[in-house]
Design a protein around this motif. Structure first.
Motif, PDB file in Angstrom:
ATOM      1  N   ARG A 187      -2.350   6.522  -2.374  1.00 21.82           N
ATOM      2  CA  ARG A 187      -2.673   7.058  -3.729  1.00 21.82           C
ATOM      3  C   ARG A 187      -2.067   6.243  -4.860  1.00 21.82           C
ATOM      4  O   ARG A 187      -2.469   6.069  -6.050  1.00 21.82           O
ATOM      5  N   LYS A 188      -1.019   5.211  -4.603  1.00 20.43           N
ATOM      6  CA  LYS A 188      -0.304   4.426  -5.362  1.00 20.43           C
ATOM      7  C   LYS A 188      -0.009   5.086  -6.785  1.00 20.43           C
ATOM      8  O   LYS A 188      -0.308   4.809  -7.970  1.00 20.43           O
ATOM      9  N   MET A 189       0.775   5.997  -6.573  1.00 21.22           N
ATOM     10  CA  MET A 189       1.197   7.135  -7.835  1.00 21.22           C
ATOM     11  C   MET A 189       2.604   6.599  -8.183  1.00 21.22           C
ATOM     12  O   MET A 189       3.728   6.290  -7.082  1.00 21.22           O
ATOM     13  N   PRO A 204       0.825  -1.139  -0.210  1.00 15.80           N
ATOM     14  CA  PRO A 204       0.025  -0.002  -0.028  1.00 15.80           C
ATOM     15  C   PRO A 204       0.842   1.295   0.005  1.00 15.80           C
ATOM     16  O   PRO A 204       0.648   2.117   0.985  1.00 15.80           O
ATOM     17  N   TYR A 205       1.494   1.497  -1.140  1.00 14.65           N
ATOM     18  CA  TYR A 205       2.600   2.846  -1.079  1.00 14.65           C
ATOM     19  C   TYR A 205       1.594   3.948  -1.630  1.00 14.65           C
ATOM     20  O   TYR A 205       0.618   3.809  -2.179  1.00 14.65           O
ATOM     21  N   ASP A 206       2.241   4.984  -1.213  1.00 11.56           N
ATOM     22  CA  ASP A 206       1.304   6.158  -1.543  1.00 11.56           C
ATOM     23  C   ASP A 206       2.131   6.661  -3.036  1.00 11.56           C
ATOM     24  O   ASP A 206       1.477   6.935  -3.734  1.00 11.56           O
ATOM     25  N   GLN A 207       3.233   6.799  -2.938  1.00  9.74           N
ATOM     26  CA  GLN A 207       4.135   7.114  -4.095  1.00  9.74           C
ATOM     27  C   GLN A 207       5.459   6.194  -4.221  1.00  9.74           C
ATOM     28  O   GLN A 207       5.935   5.959  -3.231  1.00  9.74           O
ATOM     29  N   ILE A 208       5.533   6.025  -5.585  1.00 15.55           N
ATOM     30  CA  ILE A 208       6.842   5.221  -5.947  1.00 15.55           C
ATOM     31  C   ILE A 208       7.522   6.051  -7.079  1.00 15.55           C
ATOM     32  O   ILE A 208       6.930   6.425  -8.027  1.00 15.55           O
ATOM     33  N   THR A 210      18.732   6.156 -10.513  1.00 18.97           N
ATOM     34  CA  THR A 210      19.641   5.893  -9.360  1.00 18.97           C
ATOM     35  C   THR A 210      18.839   5.002  -8.423  1.00 18.97           C
ATOM     36  O   THR A 210      19.621   4.116  -7.680  1.00 18.97           O
ATOM     37  N   TRP A 211      17.985   5.564  -7.897  1.00 16.03           N
ATOM     38  CA  TRP A 211      17.324   4.883  -6.418  1.00 16.03           C
ATOM     39  C   TRP A 211      15.867   4.899  -6.715  1.00 16.03           C
ATOM     40  O   TRP A 211      15.230   5.595  -7.657  1.00 16.03           O
ATOM     41  N   ILE A 212      14.980   4.180  -5.929  1.00 15.59           N
ATOM     42  CA  ILE A 212      13.499   4.218  -5.715  1.00 15.59           C
ATOM     43  C   ILE A 212      13.305   4.911  -4.344  1.00 15.59           C
ATOM     44  O   ILE A 212      13.610   4.486  -3.399  1.00 15.59           O
ATOM     45  N   HIS A 213      12.264   5.860  -4.734  1.00 14.08           N
ATOM     46  CA  HIS A 213      11.541   6.698  -3.443  1.00 14.08           C
ATOM     47  C   HIS A 213      10.520   5.887  -3.160  1.00 14.08           C
ATOM     48  O   HIS A 213       9.528   5.890  -4.047  1.00 14.08           O
ATOM     49  N   VAL A 214      10.071   5.675  -2.150  1.00 15.80           N
ATOM     50  CA  VAL A 214       8.839   4.940  -1.733  1.00 15.80           C
ATOM     51  C   VAL A 214       8.431   5.569  -0.561  1.00 15.80           C
ATOM     52  O   VAL A 214       8.877   5.743   0.548  1.00 15.80           O
ATOM     53  N   SER A 215       7.160   6.064  -0.507  1.00 15.22           N
ATOM     54  CA  SER A 215       6.394   6.744   0.530  1.00 15.22           C
ATOM     55  C   SER A 215       5.071   6.057   0.936  1.00 15.22           C
ATOM     56  O   SER A 215       4.451   5.584   0.051  1.00 15.22           O
ATOM     57  N   CYS A 216       4.715   6.468   2.121  1.00 16.97           N
ATOM     58  CA  CYS A 216       3.507   5.565   2.697  1.00 16.97           C
ATOM     59  C   CYS A 216       2.496   6.920   2.800  1.00 16.97           C
ATOM     60  O   CYS A 216       3.051   8.095   2.965  1.00 16.97           O
TER      61      CYS A 216
END
Length: 69
Positions: free
Chosen positions: A51-53, A27-31, A37-43
């Protein structure tokens, strides 16, 4: 609050890891693939629906530019 993390996958490419997370039930909010270079994952905040953006992001002239995936 610790609601986000930048991760670098091991054992698979950045895009493959991004797609696996994006298509999962996590259930991520943004990816965001940032700077390739990296993956930013937010809740989402407590009580808010994720929002699963899914996006890519890069810095251009000191500003972040995002594009939806």
């Amino acid at each position: 609050l610790g609601g986000a993390a930048d991760i670098v996958p091991t054992g698979m490419g950045l895009e493959e890891a991004f797609d696996k997370i994006r298509k999962s039930d996590i259930p991520y909010d943004q990816i965001i693939i940032e700077c390739g270079t990296w993956i930013h994952v937010s809740c989402a905040n407590v009580g808010e629906k994720p929002r699963k953006m899914a996006m890519t992001g890069k810095r251009v002239d000191g500003k972040w530019i995002y594009a939806k995936v």
